[in-house]
Scaffold this motif. Sequence first.
Motif, PDB file in Angstrom:
ATOM      1  N   ARG A 113      34.609  19.789  33.217  1.00  0.00           N
ATOM      2  CA  ARG A 113      34.063  18.981  34.319  1.00  0.00           C
ATOM      3  C   ARG A 113      32.538  18.869  34.212  1.00  0.00           C
ATOM      4  O   ARG A 113      31.969  17.828  34.530  1.00  0.00           O
ATOM      5  CB  ARG A 113      34.481  19.561  35.656  1.00  0.00           C
ATOM      6  CG  ARG A 113      35.964  19.299  35.956  1.00  0.00           C
ATOM      7  CD  ARG A 113      36.384  19.814  37.306  1.00  0.00           C
ATOM      8  NE  ARG A 113      35.456  19.528  38.375  1.00  0.00           N
ATOM      9  CZ  ARG A 113      35.494  18.433  39.153  1.00  0.00           C
ATOM     10  NH1 ARG A 113      36.421  17.528  38.957  1.00  0.00           N
ATOM     11  NH2 ARG A 113      34.617  18.272  40.116  1.00  0.00           N
ATOM     12  N   ILE A 114      31.886  19.922  33.752  1.00  0.00           N
ATOM     13  CA  ILE A 114      30.432  19.873  33.561  1.00  0.00           C
ATOM     14  C   ILE A 114      30.097  18.846  32.480  1.00  0.00           C
ATOM     15  O   ILE A 114      29.200  18.019  32.653  1.00  0.00           O
ATOM     16  CB  ILE A 114      29.881  21.269  33.181  1.00  0.00           C
ATOM     17  CG1 ILE A 114      29.987  22.216  34.381  1.00  0.00           C
ATOM     18  CG2 ILE A 114      28.432  21.164  32.688  1.00  0.00           C
ATOM     19  CD1 ILE A 114      29.751  23.670  34.040  1.00  0.00           C
ATOM     20  N   GLU A 118      28.051  14.670  32.215  1.00  0.00           N
ATOM     21  CA  GLU A 118      27.016  14.306  31.248  1.00  0.00           C
ATOM     22  C   GLU A 118      25.618  14.779  31.659  1.00  0.00           C
ATOM     23  O   GLU A 118      24.669  13.997  31.713  1.00  0.00           O
ATOM     24  CB  GLU A 118      27.022  12.794  31.005  1.00  0.00           C
ATOM     25  CG  GLU A 118      28.323  12.303  30.434  1.00  0.00           C
ATOM     26  CD  GLU A 118      28.337  10.799  30.167  1.00  0.00           C
ATOM     27  OE1 GLU A 118      27.286  10.144  30.349  1.00  0.00           O
ATOM     28  OE2 GLU A 118      29.389  10.303  29.770  1.00  0.00           O
ATOM     29  N   PRO A 119      25.466  16.073  31.929  1.00  0.00           N
ATOM     30  CA  PRO A 119      24.137  16.578  32.303  1.00  0.00           C
ATOM     31  C   PRO A 119      23.246  16.722  31.071  1.00  0.00           C
ATOM     32  O   PRO A 119      23.735  16.819  29.947  1.00  0.00           O
ATOM     33  CB  PRO A 119      24.457  17.954  32.885  1.00  0.00           C
ATOM     34  CG  PRO A 119      25.649  18.387  32.091  1.00  0.00           C
ATOM     35  CD  PRO A 119      26.456  17.131  31.890  1.00  0.00           C
ATOM     36  N   ASP A 123      18.991  19.826  33.049  1.00  0.00           N
ATOM     37  CA  ASP A 123      19.795  19.976  34.270  1.00  0.00           C
ATOM     38  C   ASP A 123      20.524  21.319  34.262  1.00  0.00           C
ATOM     39  O   ASP A 123      20.560  22.030  35.264  1.00  0.00           O
ATOM     40  CB  ASP A 123      20.840  18.859  34.392  1.00  0.00           C
ATOM     41  CG  ASP A 123      20.242  17.491  34.603  1.00  0.00           C
ATOM     42  OD1 ASP A 123      19.094  17.406  35.091  1.00  0.00           O
ATOM     43  OD2 ASP A 123      20.930  16.503  34.275  1.00  0.00           O
ATOM     44  N   LEU A 124      21.110  21.647  33.113  1.00  0.00           N
ATOM     45  CA  LEU A 124      21.858  22.904  33.005  1.00  0.00           C
ATOM     46  C   LEU A 124      20.940  24.108  33.138  1.00  0.00           C
ATOM     47  O   LEU A 124      21.291  25.087  33.803  1.00  0.00           O
ATOM     48  CB  LEU A 124      22.605  22.959  31.667  1.00  0.00           C
ATOM     49  CG  LEU A 124      23.700  21.925  31.493  1.00  0.00           C
ATOM     50  CD1 LEU A 124      24.237  21.957  30.068  1.00  0.00           C
ATOM     51  CD2 LEU A 124      24.827  22.182  32.475  1.00  0.00           C
ATOM     52  N   ASP A 145      24.582  27.722  25.681  1.00  0.00           N
ATOM     53  CA  ASP A 145      25.317  27.958  24.430  1.00  0.00           C
ATOM     54  C   ASP A 145      26.697  27.326  24.474  1.00  0.00           C
ATOM     55  O   ASP A 145      27.129  26.682  23.517  1.00  0.00           O
ATOM     56  CB  ASP A 145      25.454  29.458  24.141  1.00  0.00           C
ATOM     57  CG  ASP A 145      24.159  30.091  23.664  1.00  0.00           C
ATOM     58  OD1 ASP A 145      23.172  29.346  23.456  1.00  0.00           O
ATOM     59  OD2 ASP A 145      24.133  31.322  23.512  1.00  0.00           O
ATOM     60  N   SER A 146      27.402  27.504  25.573  1.00  0.00           N
ATOM     61  CA  SER A 146      28.735  26.921  25.695  1.00  0.00           C
ATOM     62  C   SER A 146      28.680  25.402  25.669  1.00  0.00           C
ATOM     63  O   SER A 146      29.511  24.750  25.050  1.00  0.00           O
ATOM     64  CB  SER A 146      29.407  27.378  26.985  1.00  0.00           C
ATOM     65  OG  SER A 146      29.653  28.753  26.938  1.00  0.00           O
ATOM     66  N   PHE A 147      27.696  24.850  26.351  1.00  0.00           N
ATOM     67  CA  PHE A 147      27.529  23.397  26.396  1.00  0.00           C
ATOM     68  C   PHE A 147      27.295  22.850  24.987  1.00  0.00           C
ATOM     69  O   PHE A 147      27.924  21.881  24.566  1.00  0.00           O
ATOM     70  CB  PHE A 147      26.361  23.043  27.322  1.00  0.00           C
ATOM     71  CG  PHE A 147      26.063  21.576  27.418  1.00  0.00           C
ATOM     72  CD1 PHE A 147      26.922  20.733  28.102  1.00  0.00           C
ATOM     73  CD2 PHE A 147      24.932  21.048  26.838  1.00  0.00           C
ATOM     74  CE1 PHE A 147      26.642  19.379  28.202  1.00  0.00           C
ATOM     75  CE2 PHE A 147      24.644  19.699  26.935  1.00  0.00           C
ATOM     76  CZ  PHE A 147      25.504  18.862  27.619  1.00  0.00           C
TER      77      PHE A 147
END
Length: 178
Positions: A113-114, A118-119, A123-124, A145-147
């Motif tokens: 969902r993150i 599309e941040p 933003d993160l 890192d996960s993103f």
Amino acid sequence: MLEIGTSHSESEIPEVGLEETSAVLAIVLPFTEPHPVGPFVLEFPRTFAVIKAMDKYEIWRGLDAIRLAFCHAYMGTGVTFNRTLLTFEEDVYAYLFASHIQDGQLREVALKRIIDAEPTLEDLLKMSNKLQGYFKGDASRVLVDSFVKFQLRMREVFYEVGDTQKAGLHTMHSYGSD
């Protein structure tokens, strides 16, 4: 020796300083008792003060109730939340919480969902930096890192699918020419 039936003056009762507020303790303490507790209601940012207290005192039953509240919110039941969907910010909260308690399924749903929102990395970082005090470790590093890993994996999948589709078209074309 303790005498039953005697009263103690207020000056004899030791004070114990806690960093949690009485509002947070009122939510946390029922989860320590062996009786049914109603569903946990997600209310941000108060929920993170509750998570911090439950983690500090190792109240697993309470942490599981919070996990279930996030799951209900994602399932759209709205049982433990006043809306059926989480906002982007709340998705980040869910992701960090799931990472903290090592719940892979909840973490994956929140991360998808993150990504769909599309941040930008900025933003993160903003979101996760403001939450670092609530979680052990470096929350922003975990989230970013996960993103990044997710984006790299999606690029790999995209290119694999693209090549597969091209190969499939080529194969179909060669069958049609026989």
